[in-house]
Design a protein around this motif. Structure first.
Motif, PDB file in Angstrom:
ATOM      1  N   ASP A  16      59.010  -3.607 -32.587  1.00  0.00           N
ATOM      2  CA  ASP A  16      59.762  -4.785 -33.009  1.00  0.00           C
ATOM      3  C   ASP A  16      58.822  -5.804 -33.632  1.00  0.00           C
ATOM      4  OD1 ASP A  16      61.969  -6.402 -33.399  1.00  0.00           O
ATOM      5  OD2 ASP A  16      62.279  -6.863 -31.287  1.00  0.00           O
ATOM      6  N   ILE A  17      59.396  -6.717 -34.365  1.00  0.00           N
ATOM      7  CA  ILE A  17      58.680  -7.851 -34.936  1.00  0.00           C
ATOM      8  C   ILE A  17      59.216  -9.090 -34.230  1.00  0.00           C
ATOM      9  CG2 ILE A  17      58.214  -9.208 -37.012  1.00  0.00           C
ATOM     10  CD1 ILE A  17      56.973  -6.377 -37.067  1.00  0.00           C
ATOM     11  N   ILE A  18      58.331  -9.783 -33.554  1.00  0.00           N
ATOM     12  CA  ILE A  18      58.708 -10.974 -32.791  1.00  0.00           C
ATOM     13  C   ILE A  18      58.301 -12.202 -33.611  1.00  0.00           C
ATOM     14  CG2 ILE A  18      58.405 -12.231 -30.618  1.00  0.00           C
ATOM     15  CD1 ILE A  18      59.626  -9.430 -30.267  1.00  0.00           C
ATOM     16  N   PRO A  19      59.212 -13.125 -33.886  1.00  0.00           N
ATOM     17  CA  PRO A  19      58.867 -14.299 -34.698  1.00  0.00           C
ATOM     18  C   PRO A  19      58.104 -15.355 -33.902  1.00  0.00           C
ATOM     19  CG  PRO A  19      61.180 -14.372 -34.118  1.00  0.00           C
ATOM     20  CD  PRO A  19      60.637 -13.074 -33.582  1.00  0.00           C
ATOM     21  N   GLY A  64      50.928  -6.513 -29.046  1.00  0.00           N
ATOM     22  CA  GLY A  64      49.999  -6.487 -30.164  1.00  0.00           C
ATOM     23  C   GLY A  64      50.335  -7.570 -31.165  1.00  0.00           C
ATOM     24  N   ILE A  65      49.337  -7.948 -31.939  1.00  0.00           N
ATOM     25  CA  ILE A  65      49.534  -8.938 -32.987  1.00  0.00           C
ATOM     26  C   ILE A  65      48.811  -8.468 -34.241  1.00  0.00           C
ATOM     27  CG2 ILE A  65      49.759 -10.873 -31.384  1.00  0.00           C
ATOM     28  CD1 ILE A  65      46.880 -11.689 -32.244  1.00  0.00           C
ATOM     29  N   ALA A 104      46.024   1.428 -41.719  1.00  0.00           N
ATOM     30  CA  ALA A 104      47.258   1.963 -41.139  1.00  0.00           C
ATOM     31  C   ALA A 104      48.110   0.884 -40.475  1.00  0.00           C
ATOM     32  CB  ALA A 104      46.925   3.063 -40.138  1.00  0.00           C
ATOM     33  N   ILE A 105      47.524   0.089 -39.616  1.00  0.00           N
ATOM     34  CA  ILE A 105      48.304  -0.846 -38.805  1.00  0.00           C
ATOM     35  C   ILE A 105      49.030  -1.896 -39.654  1.00  0.00           C
ATOM     36  CG2 ILE A 105      48.211  -2.603 -36.983  1.00  0.00           C
ATOM     37  CD1 ILE A 105      46.061  -0.810 -35.647  1.00  0.00           C
ATOM     38  N   PRO A 106      48.360  -2.577 -40.591  1.00  0.00           N
ATOM     39  CA  PRO A 106      49.105  -3.565 -41.384  1.00  0.00           C
ATOM     40  C   PRO A 106      50.282  -2.964 -42.154  1.00  0.00           C
ATOM     41  CG  PRO A 106      46.769  -3.953 -41.593  1.00  0.00           C
ATOM     42  CD  PRO A 106      46.930  -2.640 -40.869  1.00  0.00           C
ATOM     43  N   TYR A 107      50.125  -1.736 -42.644  1.00  0.00           N
ATOM     44  CA  TYR A 107      51.231  -1.131 -43.393  1.00  0.00           C
ATOM     45  C   TYR A 107      52.340  -0.639 -42.468  1.00  0.00           C
ATOM     46  CZ  TYR A 107      48.734  -1.967 -47.618  1.00  0.00           C
ATOM     47  OH  TYR A 107      48.114  -2.613 -48.652  1.00  0.00           O
ATOM     48  N   LEU A 108      51.999  -0.256 -41.242  1.00  0.00           N
ATOM     49  CA  LEU A 108      53.028   0.052 -40.249  1.00  0.00           C
ATOM     50  C   LEU A 108      53.811  -1.212 -39.916  1.00  0.00           C
ATOM     51  CD1 LEU A 108      51.066   2.384 -37.791  1.00  0.00           C
ATOM     52  CD2 LEU A 108      52.914   3.066 -39.333  1.00  0.00           C
ATOM     53  N   VAL A 109      53.097  -2.315 -39.773  1.00  0.00           N
ATOM     54  CA  VAL A 109      53.749  -3.598 -39.491  1.00  0.00           C
ATOM     55  C   VAL A 109      54.627  -4.007 -40.674  1.00  0.00           C
ATOM     56  CG1 VAL A 109      53.370  -6.069 -39.061  1.00  0.00           C
ATOM     57  CG2 VAL A 109      51.981  -4.355 -37.858  1.00  0.00           C
ATOM     58  N   LEU A 114      60.006  -4.978 -42.986  1.00  0.00           N
ATOM     59  CA  LEU A 114      61.053  -4.777 -43.985  1.00  0.00           C
ATOM     60  C   LEU A 114      62.318  -4.213 -43.343  1.00  0.00           C
ATOM     61  CD1 LEU A 114      58.828  -3.435 -46.894  1.00  0.00           C
ATOM     62  CD2 LEU A 114      59.804  -5.738 -46.637  1.00  0.00           C
ATOM     63  N   GLU A 115      62.147  -3.328 -42.361  1.00  0.00           N
ATOM     64  CA  GLU A 115      63.310  -2.820 -41.626  1.00  0.00           C
ATOM     65  C   GLU A 115      63.992  -3.952 -40.872  1.00  0.00           C
ATOM     66  OE1 GLU A 115      61.855   0.210 -39.019  1.00  0.00           O
ATOM     67  OE2 GLU A 115      61.371   1.588 -40.646  1.00  0.00           O
ATOM     68  N   LYS A 116      63.194  -4.785 -40.207  1.00  0.00           N
ATOM     69  CA  LYS A 116      63.737  -5.904 -39.427  1.00  0.00           C
ATOM     70  C   LYS A 116      64.460  -6.890 -40.338  1.00  0.00           C
ATOM     71  CE  LYS A 116      63.900  -8.285 -35.507  1.00  0.00           C
ATOM     72  NZ  LYS A 116      64.220  -7.810 -34.185  1.00  0.00           N
ATOM     73  N   GLN A 117      63.904  -7.123 -41.515  1.00  0.00           N
ATOM     74  CA  GLN A 117      64.534  -8.023 -42.478  1.00  0.00           C
ATOM     75  C   GLN A 117      65.896  -7.489 -42.907  1.00  0.00           C
ATOM     76  OE1 GLN A 117      61.917  -8.999 -45.716  1.00  0.00           O
ATOM     77  NE2 GLN A 117      63.572  -9.799 -46.958  1.00  0.00           N
ATOM     78  N   ASP A 118      66.017  -6.171 -43.066  1.00  0.00           N
ATOM     79  CA  ASP A 118      67.309  -5.565 -43.408  1.00  0.00           C
ATOM     80  C   ASP A 118      68.294  -5.652 -42.236  1.00  0.00           C
ATOM     81  OD1 ASP A 118      66.546  -4.946 -45.972  1.00  0.00           O
ATOM     82  OD2 ASP A 118      66.069  -2.853 -45.530  1.00  0.00           O
ATOM     83  N   GLU A 119      67.767  -5.468 -41.009  1.00  0.00           N
ATOM     84  CA  GLU A 119      68.624  -5.514 -39.815  1.00  0.00           C
ATOM     85  C   GLU A 119      69.157  -6.915 -39.567  1.00  0.00           C
ATOM     86  OE1 GLU A 119      66.106  -4.149 -36.652  1.00  0.00           O
ATOM     87  OE2 GLU A 119      65.909  -2.146 -37.510  1.00  0.00           O
ATOM     88  N   GLU A 120      68.280  -7.904 -39.679  1.00  0.00           N
ATOM     89  CA  GLU A 120      68.644  -9.294 -39.394  1.00  0.00           C
ATOM     90  C   GLU A 120      68.270 -10.138 -40.602  1.00  0.00           C
ATOM     91  OE1 GLU A 120      67.441 -10.914 -35.633  1.00  0.00           O
ATOM     92  OE2 GLU A 120      67.202  -8.908 -34.805  1.00  0.00           O
ATOM     93  N   ASP A 121      69.233 -10.462 -41.418  1.00  0.00           N
ATOM     94  CA  ASP A 121      68.979 -11.221 -42.628  1.00  0.00           C
ATOM     95  C   ASP A 121      68.787 -12.696 -42.277  1.00  0.00           C
ATOM     96  OD1 ASP A 121      68.632 -11.785 -45.301  1.00  0.00           O
ATOM     97  OD2 ASP A 121      70.783 -11.996 -45.686  1.00  0.00           O
TER      98      ASP A 121
END
Length: 144
Positions: A16-19, A64-65, A104-109, A114-121
């Motif tokens: 997940d991406i936590i704001p 992680g951050i 690898a890690i920054p591109y995984l993030v 981008l997935e999270k942005q599509d899920e929650e606009d």
């Protein structure tokens, strides 16, 4: 994280991406404190186990951050602070850094952003995606 992430950082799972924004030093201090209290606070290598090394603003569990590019002078420091964080995220050891993690890690993030942005606009996820994208660009520029 799976054990495979130790040798191959592309196997790291960004759930997940936590704001929430925090300094790398705050994250590592919180991680150290929580691991001293509970040696499994990091979640180990079992995908079913949820770690909790830091808390987000909404009390979310953070394991992680990613240091972000904010401006040139900040990036000169942040990119150096990324190595122990990425090493820890993949190997559970701040000395476990390998150069492949930096790519690898920054591109995984970014992919998860981008997935999270599509899920929650929501504006915050657009902003985070933009910041992560800009960080990825600077990572590539530093390696040319």
């Amino acid at each position: 994280r799976s054990e495979a992430a130790i040798a191959d950082p592309t196997k790291l799972i960004i759930k997940d991406i936590i704001p929430t924004f925090m300094t790398s030093e705050s994250f590592l201090d919180s991680a150290t404190f929580n691991i001293k209290r509970d040696d499994q606070a990091h979640g180990g290598t079992d995908a079913a186990t949820q770690g909790s090394l830091a808390q987000g603003l909404g009390r979310e569990k953070i394991t992680g951050i990613m240091p972000l590019y904010l401006f040139k002078e900040h990036w000169d420091i942040a990119r150096r602070r990324a190595a122990p964080i990425y090493g820890f995220m993949c190997t559970l050891d701040i000395m476990g850094y390998t150069p492949s993690q930096q790519f690898a890690i920054p591109y995984l993030v970014l992919s998860r952003c981008l997935e999270k942005q599509d899920e929650e606009d929501r504006e915050i996820y657009q902003r985070i995606s933009s910041m992560v994208r800009e960080t990825c660009v600077h990572i590539l520029e530093n390696h040319q």
